[in-house]
Design an enzyme around this catalytic site. Structure first.
Site, PDB file in Angstrom:
ATOM      1  N   LYS A 156      44.874  48.943  32.506  1.00 55.43           N
ATOM      2  CA  LYS A 156      45.732  48.231  31.562  1.00 55.43           C
ATOM      3  C   LYS A 156      45.871  49.042  30.274  1.00 55.43           C
ATOM      4  CE  LYS A 156      46.235  44.020  28.999  1.00 55.43           C
ATOM      5  NZ  LYS A 156      45.622  42.809  28.504  1.00 55.43           N
ATOM      6  N   GLU A 162      36.221  56.291  32.190  1.00 52.90           N
ATOM      7  CA  GLU A 162      35.924  56.547  33.611  1.00 52.90           C
ATOM      8  C   GLU A 162      37.225  56.826  34.373  1.00 52.90           C
ATOM      9  OE1 GLU A 162      34.840  53.959  31.833  1.00 52.90           O
ATOM     10  OE2 GLU A 162      32.900  53.217  32.528  1.00 52.90           O
ATOM     11  N   GLY A 215      42.660  41.833  31.461  1.00 54.75           N
ATOM     12  CA  GLY A 215      42.304  42.815  32.489  1.00 54.75           C
ATOM     13  C   GLY A 215      41.684  42.189  33.725  1.00 54.75           C
ATOM     14  N   ARG A 216      40.847  41.156  33.540  1.00 52.71           N
ATOM     15  CA  ARG A 216      40.189  40.588  34.718  1.00 52.71           C
ATOM     16  C   ARG A 216      41.087  39.639  35.502  1.00 52.71           C
ATOM     17  NH1 ARG A 216      37.463  39.873  30.165  1.00 52.71           N
ATOM     18  NH2 ARG A 216      37.232  37.845  29.188  1.00 52.71           N
ATOM     19  N   GLU A 301      32.035  38.188  32.219  1.00 50.94           N
ATOM     20  CA  GLU A 301      32.766  38.803  31.114  1.00 50.94           C
ATOM     21  C   GLU A 301      33.482  37.710  30.315  1.00 50.94           C
ATOM     22  OE1 GLU A 301      34.250  43.137  31.444  1.00 50.94           O
ATOM     23  OE2 GLU A 301      36.108  42.005  31.443  1.00 50.94           O
ATOM     24  N   HIS A 332      18.632  36.605  54.866  1.00 48.38           N
ATOM     25  CA  HIS A 332      17.540  37.517  55.220  1.00 48.38           C
ATOM     26  C   HIS A 332      17.161  38.386  54.036  1.00 48.38           C
ATOM     27  CE1 HIS A 332      17.803  36.391  59.452  1.00 48.38           C
ATOM     28  NE2 HIS A 332      19.119  36.280  59.209  1.00 48.38           N
ATOM     29  N   LYS A 459      30.390  51.236  24.879  1.00 48.33           N
ATOM     30  CA  LYS A 459      31.431  52.253  25.114  1.00 48.33           C
ATOM     31  C   LYS A 459      31.467  53.234  23.956  1.00 48.33           C
ATOM     32  CE  LYS A 459      35.101  49.687  27.506  1.00 48.33           C
ATOM     33  NZ  LYS A 459      36.425  49.128  27.314  1.00 48.33           N
TER      34      LYS A 459
HETATM   35  O1  F6P Z   1      34.852  46.194  31.127  1.00 48.08           O
HETATM   36  C1  F6P Z   1      35.732  46.071  30.072  1.00 48.08           C
HETATM   37  C2  F6P Z   1      37.151  46.159  30.528  1.00 48.08           C
HETATM   38  O2  F6P Z   1      37.936  46.154  29.401  1.00 48.08           O
HETATM   39  C3  F6P Z   1      37.571  45.042  31.494  1.00 48.08           C
HETATM   40  O3  F6P Z   1      37.908  43.869  30.840  1.00 48.08           O
HETATM   41  C4  F6P Z   1      38.683  45.692  32.218  1.00 48.08           C
HETATM   42  O4  F6P Z   1      38.964  45.032  33.423  1.00 48.08           O
HETATM   43  C5  F6P Z   1      38.112  47.077  32.440  1.00 48.08           C
HETATM   44  O5  F6P Z   1      37.413  47.358  31.245  1.00 48.08           O
HETATM   45  C6  F6P Z   1      39.121  48.156  32.718  1.00 48.08           C
HETATM   46  O6  F6P Z   1      40.046  48.254  31.684  1.00 48.08           O
HETATM   47  P1  F6P Z   1      41.422  48.996  31.880  1.00 48.08           P
HETATM   48  O7  F6P Z   1      42.198  48.274  32.904  1.00 48.08           O
HETATM   49  O8  F6P Z   1      42.073  48.965  30.536  1.00 48.08           O
HETATM   50  O9  F6P Z   1      41.119  50.406  32.321  1.00 48.08           O
END
Ligand code: F6P
Length: 514
Positions: A156, A162, A215-216, A301, A332, A459
């Protein structure tokens, strides 16, 4: 037992009483749940710390192209742009695999849906890479032909370190693999189109996420691109239809027979009243392998907060820890703890009436296990029953001692959620059920479920520490200004520090920061 959007939610193994029900109704009223719900669906800025709506429900309503008032028309058009793109990819047959790069909400939804509906008939292979670990990237691309691979970068913000690192690694991998026009192999899903363009993704392969969807909740947006490419756009349509049906139920059903509201109340009682600090999710379906992780992000979250709207402490524990794995594997692994540990945890059992058509026996056994486990949690086993099991042992003392080990306290709460069958509609309804449950709980606890400040500090620190780890040894000994343990490990990574002589060499320094 509540029927909602094709799901059946059996709450009969939760604490119940007329007094509790009356108290719950007063609580919902006092906390303004009905108004909050209206604000959510109207696209008001319910994410008050960021001043934004959380309008994932509008994306589901957008499915029919009947736009709710004020819905950004672009979001609806983006679906058709996305499905046109998928159609084009299918027609040209250029790509036999998809490498999906994203993390958190930009990853779990596609993983969950593709695991649920992929398999033998899948259109093309899919690999996921989310972690920044080089092993993860190399494992993800192992065996893929870069010349036939489409890389989907889903983020987003398009600033997540990452994802950007892995996207650059993927571009290098494409080039090394002999791909001449790398841009043709890139697609992006983002609310930050300029950043995607800057990475080299062609404008016609950038699909826009809306800023007003958290985002979630991305799975309802064009972040479903990899799902459409792998298992078909019909899966997305079905999921959105199921979620929309749950939205309608949540808006229209009276509180007493409203599935998200009643599920939320059961959770509130278990967490805030009975003091259970976790909720186990036991999905009796191998295809729901990623449901626990998806719900971990959605619930933890969203609800892992301690400050109410006015900045004061909430004062009671909020989000329970979400954990679990598909049944019967969990049986199990940790069910022993659920049955006989001192505290145990509430469990959400999830099952479907129909299973794989080729294996009716297996499905009958799966369902029997699910029903048996929840009955065992509820009823337990008393000493008298246990003594019958050891009646054959002559040594009375040993028999009694053994019987005591067999006692199950029982009285442990659980919910059973039943789908007719695991289809896209059912999964969509299930996810929306949990979304709305989380929302109701957030309103009662007075917290904002749509922000995530708690992930920001780590972060930011990581960015600084990464720079420090890269400082060459030639720079000599540097005072990093961290706590003693962090400084030690930065130096040790850079080859400056020796293994600690004893734990006392640095533990006191850590303690000073606690
Ligand atoms: O973990 C924090 C967060 O901002 C989440 O809310 C989100 O889903 C994830 O990082 C990835 O964010 P983005 O879609 O901006 O890469």
């Amino acid at each position: 037992v509540i029927e909602a959007a094709g799901l059946c939610v059996d709450l009969s193994m939760q604490r119940q009483s007329p007094a509790l029900e009356a108290a719950a109704m007063s609580l919902l009223q006092a906390r303004g749940v009905a108004d909050a719900r209206q604000a959510l669906f109207a696209g008001e800025p319910v994410n008050w710390t960021e001043g934004k709506p959380a309008w994932h429900t509008a994306l589901r309503a957008g499915r029919t192209r009947e736009q709710p008032d004020g819905l950004d028309a672009d979001s609806v058009c983006e679906y058709s742009r996305m499905t046109d793109f998928v159609r084009k990819v299918d027609q040209t047959a250029d790509f036999s695999s998809v490498l999906h790069i994203g993390i958190g909400g930009s990853d779990w939804g596609p993983r969950l849906a593709i695991q649920a509906f992929g398999g033998p008939g899948q259109r093309r292979q899919i690999r996921f890479v989310s972690n920044i670990d080089g092993h993860a990237f190399h494992d993800a691309v192992a065996g893929l032909d870069p010349r036939r691979c489409l890389v989907v970068v889903s983020s987003k913000s398009f600033t997540t370190s990452e994802t950007l690192h892995n996207a650059r690694a993927a571009i290098a991998w494409l080039k090394q693999g002999g791909v001449t026009d790398v841009s043709e192999h890139l697609a992006a899903v983002t609310a930050n189109a300029p950043a995607a363009r800057a990475l080299g993704v062609p404008a016609n392969q950038v699909f826009k996420m809306c800023d007003w969807v958290g985002g979630r909740y991305s799975v309802w947006s064009v972040a479903g691109l990899s799902i459409a490419l792998t298992v078909g756009a019909d899966v997305l349509i079905g999921m959105r239809a199921g979620a929309e049906a749950m939205d309608q139920h949540f808006q229209q059903a009276p509180f007493a027979s409203n599935a998200p509201i009643q599920l939320a109340l059961a959770g509130l009682v278990n967490c805030s009243v009975l003091g259970h600090n976790s909720l186990n999710i036991a999905a009796y379906s191998a295809r729901l392998l990623h449901l626990v992780t998806y719900l971990q992000q959605l619930e933890m979250e969203s609800l892992g907060k301690r400050v109410a709207g006015d900045g004061t402490a909430v004062g009671v524990p909020t989000a329970p820890i979400i954990w679990g794995m598909p049944g019967t594997d969990g049986q199990h692994t940790f069910f022993q703890w659920l049955h006989q540990s001192e505290d145990g945890a509430p469990v959400d059992f999830i099952a479907s009436l129909q299973g794989h058509t080729d294996s009716p026996d297996a499905h009958r056994m799966l369902l029997a296990n699910c029903l048996a486990q929840r009955q065992a949690l509820l009823r337990g086993k008393c000493l008298e029953q246990a003594l019958l099991d050891v009646a054959h042992i002559d040594d009375q003392e040993r028999a009694l001692s053994l019987a005591q080990h067999m006692v199950h306290p029982g009285g442990r709460p659980s919910t059973l959620i039943v789908l007719r069958q695991l289809d896209p509609r059912g999964l969509g309804a299930l996810l929306a059920l949990y979304e709305h449950k989380v929302f109701v709980q957030s309103v009662v606890w007075g917290i904002n479920p749509f922000d995530q400040w708690g992930v920001e500090l780590g972060k930011r620190l990581a960015t600084g520490i990464e720079r420090e780890l890269a400082v060459p040894v030639s720079a000599g000994v540097v005072d990093w200004g961290h706590d003693a343990s962090t400084s030690y490990w930065i130096d040790r990574y850079r080859g400056h520090a020796q293994a600690p002589r004893s734990r006392h060499a640095w533990v006191p320094g850590v303690a000073a920061h606690l």
